[in-house]
Design a protein around this motif. Structure first.
Motif, PDB file in Angstrom:
ATOM      1  N   ASP A   1       0.812  -1.219   0.000  1.00 22.14           N
ATOM      2  CA  ASP A   1       0.000   0.000   0.000  1.00 22.14           C
ATOM      3  C   ASP A   1       0.843   1.265   0.000  1.00 22.14           C
ATOM      4  OD1 ASP A   1       0.939  -0.182   2.564  1.00 22.14           O
ATOM      5  OD2 ASP A   1      -1.027  -0.465   3.501  1.00 22.14           O
ATOM      6  N   ASP A   2       2.164   1.113   0.026  1.00 23.28           N
ATOM      7  CA  ASP A   2       3.051   2.270  -0.047  1.00 23.28           C
ATOM      8  C   ASP A   2       4.471   1.775  -0.303  1.00 23.28           C
ATOM      9  OD1 ASP A   2       4.398   4.656   0.156  1.00 23.28           O
ATOM     10  OD2 ASP A   2       3.321   5.336   1.937  1.00 23.28           O
TER      11      ASP A   2
ATOM     12  N   SER B   1      -0.292   8.674  -0.040  1.00 20.31           N
ATOM     13  CA  SER B   1      -1.627   8.124   0.123  1.00 20.31           C
ATOM     14  C   SER B   1      -2.628   8.924  -0.709  1.00 20.31           C
ATOM     15  CB  SER B   1      -2.034   8.126   1.597  1.00 20.31           C
ATOM     16  OG  SER B   1      -2.090   9.450   2.099  1.00 20.31           O
ATOM     17  N   PHE B   2      -3.660   8.230  -1.206  1.00 15.84           N
ATOM     18  CA  PHE B   2      -4.694   8.927  -1.981  1.00 15.84           C
ATOM     19  C   PHE B   2      -5.701   9.603  -1.063  1.00 15.84           C
ATOM     20  CE2 PHE B   2      -8.883   8.951  -4.034  1.00 15.84           C
ATOM     21  CZ  PHE B   2      -8.598   9.747  -5.130  1.00 15.84           C
ATOM     22  N   ASP B   3      -6.174   8.867  -0.064  1.00 17.64           N
ATOM     23  CA  ASP B   3      -7.128   9.397   0.910  1.00 17.64           C
ATOM     24  C   ASP B   3      -6.616   9.020   2.291  1.00 17.64           C
ATOM     25  OD1 ASP B   3      -9.192  10.100   2.569  1.00 17.64           O
ATOM     26  OD2 ASP B   3     -10.764   9.068   1.437  1.00 17.64           O
ATOM     27  N   ILE B   4      -6.133   9.994   3.030  1.00 18.67           N
ATOM     28  CA  ILE B   4      -5.518   9.713   4.315  1.00 18.67           C
ATOM     29  C   ILE B   4      -6.508   9.102   5.300  1.00 18.67           C
ATOM     30  CG2 ILE B   4      -5.956  11.942   5.434  1.00 18.67           C
ATOM     31  CD1 ILE B   4      -2.996  11.823   6.377  1.00 18.67           C
ATOM     32  N   ASN B   5      -7.801   9.248   5.031  1.00 22.05           N
ATOM     33  CA  ASN B   5      -8.824   8.661   5.896  1.00 22.05           C
ATOM     34  C   ASN B   5      -9.253   7.267   5.445  1.00 22.05           C
ATOM     35  OD1 ASN B   5      -9.128  10.994   7.633  1.00 22.05           O
ATOM     36  ND2 ASN B   5     -10.158  12.000   5.902  1.00 22.05           N
TER      37      ASN B   5
ATOM     38  N   THR C   1      -6.871   1.924   2.667  1.00 24.75           N
ATOM     39  CA  THR C   1      -7.052   0.677   1.906  1.00 24.75           C
ATOM     40  C   THR C   1      -7.094   0.940   0.405  1.00 24.75           C
ATOM     41  OG1 THR C   1      -9.468   0.831   2.085  1.00 24.75           O
ATOM     42  CG2 THR C   1      -8.297  -0.372   3.819  1.00 24.75           C
ATOM     43  N   LEU C   2      -7.364   2.173  -0.007  1.00 27.72           N
ATOM     44  CA  LEU C   2      -7.411   2.495  -1.431  1.00 27.72           C
ATOM     45  C   LEU C   2      -6.027   2.425  -2.080  1.00 27.72           C
ATOM     46  CD1 LEU C   2      -9.826   5.576  -1.339  1.00 27.72           C
ATOM     47  CD2 LEU C   2     -10.391   3.200  -1.891  1.00 27.72           C
TER      48      LEU C   2
ATOM     49  N   ALA D   1      -8.858   6.767  -7.037  1.00 22.56           N
ATOM     50  CA  ALA D   1      -8.949   5.808  -5.935  1.00 22.56           C
ATOM     51  C   ALA D   1      -8.597   4.389  -6.361  1.00 22.56           C
ATOM     52  CB  ALA D   1     -10.354   5.842  -5.336  1.00 22.56           C
ATOM     53  N   THR D   2      -8.648   4.094  -7.640  1.00 19.54           N
ATOM     54  CA  THR D   2      -8.497   2.701  -8.081  1.00 19.54           C
ATOM     55  C   THR D   2      -7.415   2.498  -9.132  1.00 19.54           C
ATOM     56  OG1 THR D   2     -10.224   3.029  -9.755  1.00 19.54           O
ATOM     57  CG2 THR D   2     -10.923   2.195  -7.603  1.00 19.54           C
TER      58      THR D   2
END
Length: 325
Positions: free
Chosen positions: A178-179, A190-194, A197-198, A244-245
């Motif tokens: 994931d990174d 990160s794409f969405d820090i919240n 999982t994306l 996101a994908t």
């Protein structure tokens, strides 16, 4: 405390460092490693650049940082901290292999490797949430990353007989995480820090297919030859703009293929105690471009190991003489 790598012991460090930096290798080829992340290598530089700015020398402990003229924290100051739940990265590896003779001097072999990483280091910038409007970057070094590698190898070996030997193998693998940003503490990818999982997708290192061939041949009249072929497919890259994908859904143009060979002729003397060996070698015989993985950040702040970019090494030839005794 400068000893931060597995296998090193620094008596200036606290004793618990010795117990938390561990490495276990037990029968059955199951391997567990625990190590400190590369963030320690950059922590002091990062501290200087972001908290005190490059033009200001950090105060010597235990002195106190001078307060801003109006009191409080200077506007736009950056903050970097470690998460209270931070843990050292761990890698669990299992390997299973099988080799069977199918004819005199010929064997086939199969190998499967499963490697899982947990508590991998991620650098998350919480200033993106808007909760700290008067601050610059608010980076938290976290241990929430994960990775998974599965690789299958199949090949054939021939032992040296009838004046030649060779080995050929093919690897199919998938490398996910994931990174892939463990060595760059200045970037939050990160794409969405919240919703981290994306980010779970193919890693920056993923190479789906690899091929290797090696041979040694006694050519006659005392000449010996080595021939090597290596090839692999390209690594992933993320489209721009990121969604996101779509992390690492495209491939770079850095696929690799090279055919290298060597011819040599030993001249022995002194009762075979000495040998003078002229050698002629050619690398990248077909002069393939073999483009280098391009940098994703400016070279000054790039820590992923790919400091070269553009076209790879061209066709090269060299002549040498080796003396053995």
């Amino acid at each position: 405390m400068g000893c931060r790598q597995v296998g090193q012991v620094c008596f200036a460090s606290q004793l618990w460092h010795l117990f938390r930096q561990t490495e276990y290798v037990v029968p059955g080829r199951f391997d567990h490693r625990q190590r400190r992340p590369a963030v320690w290598d950059h922590l002091c530089l990062n501290f200087r650049l972001h908290l005190f700015r490059a033009a200001t020398q950090p105060p010597t402990w235990p002195n106190i940082v001078p307060a801003a003229p109006g009191g409080g924290i200077p506007f736009g100051a950056s903050v970097r901290v470690f998460s209270k739940n931070y843990a050292n990265p761990r890698i669990y590896t299992t390997n299973v292999g099988f080799e069977q003779e199918i004819d005199r001097d010929f064997t086939v072999f199969f190998d499967f490797t499963h490697s899982q990483g947990v508590h991998l280091t991620r650098f998350l910038n919480y200033a993106r949430t808007g909760l700290f409007p008067t601050l610059g970057d608010v980076f938290v070094t976290s241990a929430v990353g994960k990775g998974l590698y599965n690789g299958f190898t199949a090949g054939v070996r021939k032992r040296l007989s009838k004046r030649y030997q060779f080995e050929v193998s093919y690897v199919y693998s998938r490398d996910r995480d994931d990174d892939s940003n463990e060595r760059d503490p200045f970037t939050d990818r990160s794409f969405d820090i919240n919703n981290l999982t994306l980010d779970y997708a193919l890693s920056d290192r993923d190479i789906a297919h690899k091929f290797n061939f090696y041979s040694y041949v006694e050519l006659g009249w005392g000449f010996e030859g080595n021939f090597v072929i290596q090839g692999r497919t390209a690594q992933p890259i993320t489209p721009d703009p990121r969604t996101a994908t779509n992390r690492n859904t495209l491939r770079k143009n850095n696929n690799y293929f090279s055919f290298d060979w060597r011819i040599q002729r030993p001249f022995k003397f002194g009762g075979d105690r000495y040998a003078l060996i002229p050698i002629f070698e050619v690398f990248n015989t077909l002069n393939n471009a073999n483009s280098i993985n391009p940098l994703t950040t400016p070279g000054l702040f790039n820590f992923d190991g790919f400091l070269r970019q553009g076209v790879g090494d061209p066709l090269q030839a060299q002549l040498a003489i080796k003396f053995t005794f």
